[in-house]
Write an enzyme that holds these catalytic residues in place. Structure first.
Site, PDB file in Angstrom:
ATOM      1  N   TYR A 172       0.375   7.888  10.749  1.00 44.31           N
ATOM      2  CA  TYR A 172      -0.559   8.613   9.881  1.00 44.31           C
ATOM      3  C   TYR A 172      -0.105  10.055   9.677  1.00 44.31           C
ATOM      4  CZ  TYR A 172      -5.035  10.427   8.150  1.00 44.31           C
ATOM      5  OH  TYR A 172      -6.021  11.029   7.401  1.00 44.31           O
ATOM      6  N   ILE A 205     -13.850  15.566   9.623  1.00 48.58           N
ATOM      7  CA  ILE A 205     -14.925  15.493   8.640  1.00 48.58           C
ATOM      8  C   ILE A 205     -15.869  14.358   9.036  1.00 48.58           C
ATOM      9  CG2 ILE A 205     -15.483  15.174   6.200  1.00 48.58           C
ATOM     10  CD1 ILE A 205     -13.924  17.740   6.826  1.00 48.58           C
TER      11      ILE A 205
END
Length: 269
Positions: A172, A205
């Site tokens: 990632y 987030i």
């Protein structure tokens, strides 16, 4: 000689900061940051094409937003950004419905299973790179002609993981670093076509996955600056700015909605 290019009025400032009347495509638009971007754009008066790999998921979002009496509209399209035929169908549906695209938000992505790099299976590496980096290429490539024809804006979703690298998130981190590099490269190449290309680089987030991970019952209040977790709509506001004419002299840049500077360490509590 005037020191500004024009005398600002309230209406001109509002118009410049808006995406009203624009056509936008938001990949990964069924939940989290992508859904927040779609909601923000529609409330501002943009027509938005949202996509995800499952038609029912984007149908549910489109039904809710279209029934909310907001100035924009939503077209849901099933699309797997790793499949070129599927991406081409997304582009065709957008052009057929709206005639073209003004704003492209490459938001689709995923972290994969994670783990130390030496334990990551080749197939897992490939799948994370494919959805995050190759998927961004696929969609951008499919909309290239439409964007370059009349100018426009591309906003890619990178990650602070791509800037710092995160243990047990090697694929990632590498993929998102690639998205940032692709953003800078494309900004140079497409500037002659009046297309701006920028990115957002979120930290932690409060998406559904992150809220579950940290056991968050509520999204932190915007008024609290000293916090380690932001809301999807705070990222959406940054994307809206980058997509609007208010960012007309900004390209090849990355905005990092992260709160106080950090090195992408997990929140402590």
């Amino acid at each position: 000689m005037p020191v500004t290019d024009e005398l600002r009025t309230t209406e001109s400032v509002r118009t410049r900061s808006s995406v009203a009347g624009q056509t936008a495509v938001v990949t990964g638009g069924s939940s989290g940051i992508g859904r927040a971007i779609a909601e923000t754009f529609v409330a501002d008066g943009a027509d938005v094409v949202i996509c995800s790999r499952t038609q029912a998921d984007v149908d549910a979002v489109a039904e809710e937003l279209n029934a909310a009496d907001r100035p924009g509209s939503v077209l849901p399209v099933e699309c797997d950004v790793t499949d070129r035929d599927s991406v081409d169908a997304l582009a065709e549906a957008t052009v057929e419905e709206f005639g073209g695209v003004d704003i492209l938000v490459n938001n689709a992505g995923g972290t994969g299973e994670g783990g130390p790099l030496h334990e990551v299976a080749p197939d897992d590496w490939d799948s994370v790179i494919e959805v995050n980096l190759t998927g961004t290429y696929n969609v951008t490539h499919a909309f290239a002609d439409s964007l370059r024809e009349n100018g426009g804006a591309v906003v890619n979703t990178a990650s602070m993981a791509g800037r710092y690298g995160v243990a047990e998130m090697g694929p990632y981190s590498a993929a998102k670093a690639g998205v940032s590099a692709l953003t800078r490269t494309l900004a140079v190449e497409w500037s002659v076509d009046d297309v701006r290309v920028n990115a957002v680089e979120p930290g932690f987030i409060a998406t559904p996955a992150v809220r579950e991970w940290f056991g968050l019952d509520e999204i932190p209040a915007r008024s609290d600056v000293d916090r380690e977790i932001g809301s999807p709509h705070e990222v959406a506001d940054a994307v809206r700015f980058l997509a609007s004419d208010a960012a007309s002299f900004i390209t090849g840049q990355t905005i990092s909605p992260t709160g106080p500077p950090n090195t992408f360490e997990p929140p402590t509590g």
